[in-house]
Design a protein around this motif. Structure first.
Motif, mmCIF file in Angstrom:
data_model
loop_
_atom_site.group_PDB
_atom_site.id
_atom_site.type_symbol
_atom_site.label_atom_id
_atom_site.label_comp_id
_atom_site.label_asym_id
_atom_site.label_seq_id
_atom_site.Cartn_x
_atom_site.Cartn_y
_atom_site.Cartn_z
ATOM 1 N N ASN A 195 0.818 -1.218 0.000
ATOM 2 C CA ASN A 195 0.000 0.000 0.000
ATOM 3 C C ASN A 195 0.852 1.269 0.000
ATOM 4 N N THR A 216 -12.802 -3.287 -0.992
ATOM 5 C CA THR A 216 -11.757 -2.961 -1.964
ATOM 6 C C THR A 216 -12.149 -1.737 -2.783
ATOM 7 N N HIS A 218 -11.805 1.176 -0.441
ATOM 8 C CA HIS A 218 -10.386 1.518 -0.238
ATOM 9 C C HIS A 218 -9.867 2.371 -1.385
ATOM 10 N N SER A 219 -10.211 1.973 -2.605
ATOM 11 C CA SER A 219 -9.717 2.747 -3.759
ATOM 12 C C SER A 219 -10.239 4.173 -3.698
ATOM 13 N N LYS A 222 -8.521 6.124 -0.636
ATOM 14 C CA LYS A 222 -7.125 6.485 -0.894
ATOM 15 C C LYS A 222 -7.016 7.584 -1.945
ATOM 16 N N ALA A 224 -16.533 0.081 -6.561
ATOM 17 C CA ALA A 224 -15.860 1.376 -6.455
ATOM 18 C C ALA A 224 -16.814 2.511 -6.834
ATOM 19 N N LEU A 266 -10.068 5.477 -10.199
ATOM 20 C CA LEU A 266 -10.056 4.232 -9.441
ATOM 21 C C LEU A 266 -9.793 3.106 -10.424
ATOM 22 N N CYS A 306 -9.445 -0.462 -11.351
ATOM 23 C CA CYS A 306 -9.968 -1.712 -10.776
ATOM 24 C C CYS A 306 -9.761 -2.904 -11.699
ATOM 25 N N SER A 340 -5.819 5.579 -7.995
ATOM 26 C CA SER A 340 -5.826 4.631 -6.889
ATOM 27 C C SER A 340 -6.044 3.250 -7.479
ATOM 28 N N ARG A 341 -5.057 2.398 -7.327
ATOM 29 C CA ARG A 341 -5.141 1.098 -7.995
ATOM 30 C C ARG A 341 -5.495 0.005 -6.986
ATOM 31 N N VAL A 342 -6.534 -0.739 -7.290
ATOM 32 C CA VAL A 342 -6.899 -1.891 -6.468
ATOM 33 C C VAL A 342 -6.990 -3.171 -7.296
ATOM 34 N N GLY A 364 -3.346 3.523 -3.491
ATOM 35 C CA GLY A 364 -4.103 2.273 -3.493
ATOM 36 C C GLY A 364 -3.238 1.114 -3.033
#
Lengths: 344, 344
Positions: free
Chosen positions: A284, B155, B158-159, B162, B183, B241, B243, B264-266, B289
């Motif tokens: 992270n 998840t 989170h993206s 962040k 997301a 985001l 994803c 933000s990478r998830v 992310g």
């Protein structure tokens, strides 16, 4: 007037150029009182292809307003002012978000008919938005610290702000140049109690200690990473302020950043790609920073200088006359000087 | 008991494995009521080298506590509980920072003698820290939405967290899989008013609209970038985001992120290096992310599901019996199903 022009790597000259004059009603003319050489000027000084045209140099200056265009208010002839290293209107949607570097009406000092700061005078576009008035006299001892608002102090501050530095964060600063030392000062000012400075020049790291560094790590690469981890119980630090711009410095950052932490880069990147795959994803790690919107921070940082709470001007360790600007470049390139003031 | 084991790309089997039993005083045994297949399970389903050993699968499940070790309090036999996709103690310094993915006492479902979620029962290590009690009955219609707390909802959240999504940010979501749709829902929940969803499967993007997407962009690559820029006055969006996890998706992110914005990478990155040089530095792009610390968000998101404010379980569009888990993998890999529930 005289101004500094670079014609190629290692070839800096002080020459006669046309005197600046008001071209747009939003312009002002500023007589330069104090300027300096930037670490980023050393990249073209090392690598610029030879050219007949030359490039006007300098993006850090303060001086006295001599004349303003008809649409400029807020500053007037006789005012002592400082300019950020990019000019901007300070009113557009990006400036309102604090991202003056993206101002569609802004630009750089030097190219496209705009003067550089390393000269006797400068035509300042978007003067009302760009210039910040300084409430001191032209002979104030605070001038070097006030000049640092142009770039290095705000750049160090930007790196710390973007990395989320606070009293709860541990910090590693990579690089003991003027920006790195300013980043130490900025992190301390934001409340960080543990600041590890990675640098190997003792006179510079000594100043880093004065600015707030608690630990000095002269080792580089894997050795440097191991040392920072050892100092932080194996974890690394929440914030890493990358103030060099070399890929090797960024890679050290990946090695010393704590899981969930941020690497904030303000050294101009000398690379196009970075390793940033699954390992950093699993950790992270955030990667942030960029060209500092100095103008966004100047009013916030100014009072601390005026009140003597911070002395960012201590990064300047030499002063030359404008005619000796080529010596200033040489001294900084040879690491004989940290950052050199120019008095036109 | 029966559980799902992967022996190589395309080779998923449901087999008899040893019944789980308490091994440590911090363990609990949970009888699985509902599990599912994750988009990330499709990466090994596409590429895992054939192996005699096999890999226990599944990291999303909810179920009934059957037994607890002597040191487990907070949950007891008979409780309906949900588990995050990584187990953790919820008390260490990282868990306290909300980064349960870095818990030194935590780990993954599946390897090292830990059961996977796609089976009849699971031994849950660090049960007190890992499991979250659900105040509904085993036959509640909310179960699919509550199962999404294991992974996809958290998840997606989170993206968005962040990337700093708020009512003031515009958002692009790249990918119309279950995480991308989650997301969208998370960004909407955090107040974003403009949410552009990049995806080309109409049934999925239709659900994206229901979740809060205001614009759908089916184009990819340069065409997709141009379309998002067109929709945002040439600027791009504050938050992106990502994803998917493919390099091409990340590169689209670089193209559509607004100056000063964040990607933000998830999506689990299927690459080791990324382009991230001077252009992105000049734009002040943040890259953030990572693996979502789902456990950190579960208590925050749970009430919205219980109150019916969000219905993340709508990402599930098929249900199979445990014996038919191989069909679930096949359907998701063929994009015949979005996300498949498993009922043991």
């Amino acid at each position: 007037m005289r101004a500094t022009v670079m014609y190629g790597a290692g070839d800096v000259r002080v020459e006669n150029v046309p005197d600046p004059r008001i071209q747009n009603p939003t312009d002002a003319i500023v007589r330069v009182v104090l300027a300096c050489v930037c670490g980023s000027d050393l990249w073209p000084y090392a690598s610029m292809p030879a050219s007949d045209q030359g490039r006007r140099m300098g993006h850090e200056f303060l001086g006295i307003v001599e004349e303003t265009g008809s649409e400029v208010s807020g500053v007037k002839a006789g005012d002592l002012v400082v300019a950020p290293f990019l000019w901007a209107d300070n009113t557009c949607v990006f400036c309102e978000e604090g991202l003056h570097t993206a101002c569609p009406h802004g630009g750089q000092w030097g190219p496209n008919g705009v003067d550089g700061g390393q000269g006797e005078a400068v035509r300042v576009p978007q003067a009302q938005g760009t210039l910040v008035k300084l409430p001191v006299a032209e002979d104030s001892a605070l001038l070097p610290s006030l000049l640092s608002l142009s770039d290095v102090l705000c750049t160090g501050h930007h790196s710390a702000v973007k990395a989320g530095v606070s009293p709860r964060t541990t910090v590693t600063v990579i690089g003991d140049g003027a920006v790195g030392l300013s980043a130490v000062l900025a992190a301390k000012r934001l409340g960080a109690e543990r600041i590890i400075l990675m640098g190997r020049h003792k006179d510079r790291t000594d100043l880093g200690r004065d600015f707030g560094a608690t630990d000095i790590v002269p080792e580089r690469g894997e050795e440097g990473i191991a040392r920072v981890r050892e100092l932080t119980g194996g974890l690394g630090t929440h914030a890493v302020l990358e103030c060099v711009g070399a890929l090797s410095a960024f890679e050290m950052g990946l090695g010393v950043v704590r899981p969930g932490g941020a690497i904030s880069r303000v050294g101009v990147p000398q690379y196009g790609e970075i390793p940033f795959g699954f390992t950093d994803f699993a950790k992270n790690v955030t990667l942030t920073g960029g060209v500092a919107p100095a103008r966004a921070y100047m009013e916030e940082l100014l009072p601390d200088i005026l009140e003597g709470k911070i002395e960012p001007g201590r990064v300047f360790d030499r002063t030359v006359d404008l005619n000796d600007t080529p010596d200033a470049y040489r001294a900084m390139a040879d690491r004989d000087a940290l950052k050199v003031l120019i008095e036109p």
